[in-house]
Scaffold this motif. Sequence first.
Motif, short mmCIF file in Angstrom:
data_model
loop_
_atom_site.label_atom_id
_atom_site.label_comp_id
_atom_site.label_asym_id
_atom_site.label_seq_id
_atom_site.Cartn_x
_atom_site.Cartn_y
_atom_site.Cartn_z
N HIS A 72 0.83 -1.21 0.00
CA HIS A 72 0.00 0.00 0.00
C HIS A 72 0.86 1.25 0.00
O HIS A 72 1.93 1.29 0.59
CB HIS A 72 -0.90 -0.03 1.24
N GLU A 154 -9.76 -5.22 2.50
CA GLU A 154 -9.07 -4.45 1.47
C GLU A 154 -7.60 -4.28 1.79
O GLU A 154 -6.73 -4.43 0.91
CB GLU A 154 -9.72 -3.08 1.31
N GLN A 158 -4.29 -6.10 -0.35
CA GLN A 158 -3.14 -5.41 -0.92
C GLN A 158 -1.81 -6.03 -0.46
O GLN A 158 -0.76 -5.62 -0.92
CB GLN A 158 -3.18 -3.94 -0.55
N LYS A 179 -11.35 -8.02 -5.10
CA LYS A 179 -11.02 -6.59 -5.17
C LYS A 179 -12.27 -5.78 -5.52
O LYS A 179 -12.51 -4.71 -4.95
CB LYS A 179 -9.91 -6.37 -6.20
#
Length: 183
Positions: A72, A154, A158, A179
């Motif tokens: 991220h 989420e 990632q 996703k």
Amino acid sequence: MRIMKSNLLIYIATTIFLATIMPLCIYGQNPGHIKENPAYIWAEAFSQTKEQVSESAYKGLVTKLSGRVSIHSNPNINRELLNSYKKDIAGNCRQIFTKDKKSGYGLLLYIHRDSIDNIFNGRRSKIKEMLSMSESALDLLQIDIALRNLAWAEILLQSIPQPQAMAYRSRNGKISSAKDWVQ
């Protein structure tokens, strides 16, 4: 006489078995072989204290591992992801400590690539579990719980390789990209 023959056969079979697996045991503990073997990801560190050498080796291994996934862009989330790798690595890695009068302590920390795949598979399972809990919360109109689980899913999404390839099957049987589901 018969007992001696059967004992001799057991002895011979045991010797042959041990002779075939012994190179595998030695191979896994030899630092040179570990570094050369592409089945392992490793990091090495040297320092004057055990704590410093351990921390440096873990940071090196986490850095190599994090290079396998897209992390991220938010620094806080990135730090949390790296810390979660460190915890996962600690349970799956092996280490070889050395001590030298001149250079202090040395540590070779290594993990088998299959163990890394298991870490990622565990994360995929956790993502599916969070999506399922979010779906249950939505059914009960618990929007806050649903959003919290979607946010965590989420973030974890990632932290795995190829997150776009992960699919999620909802309770109604519809399969979609995980996703897409979290967005």
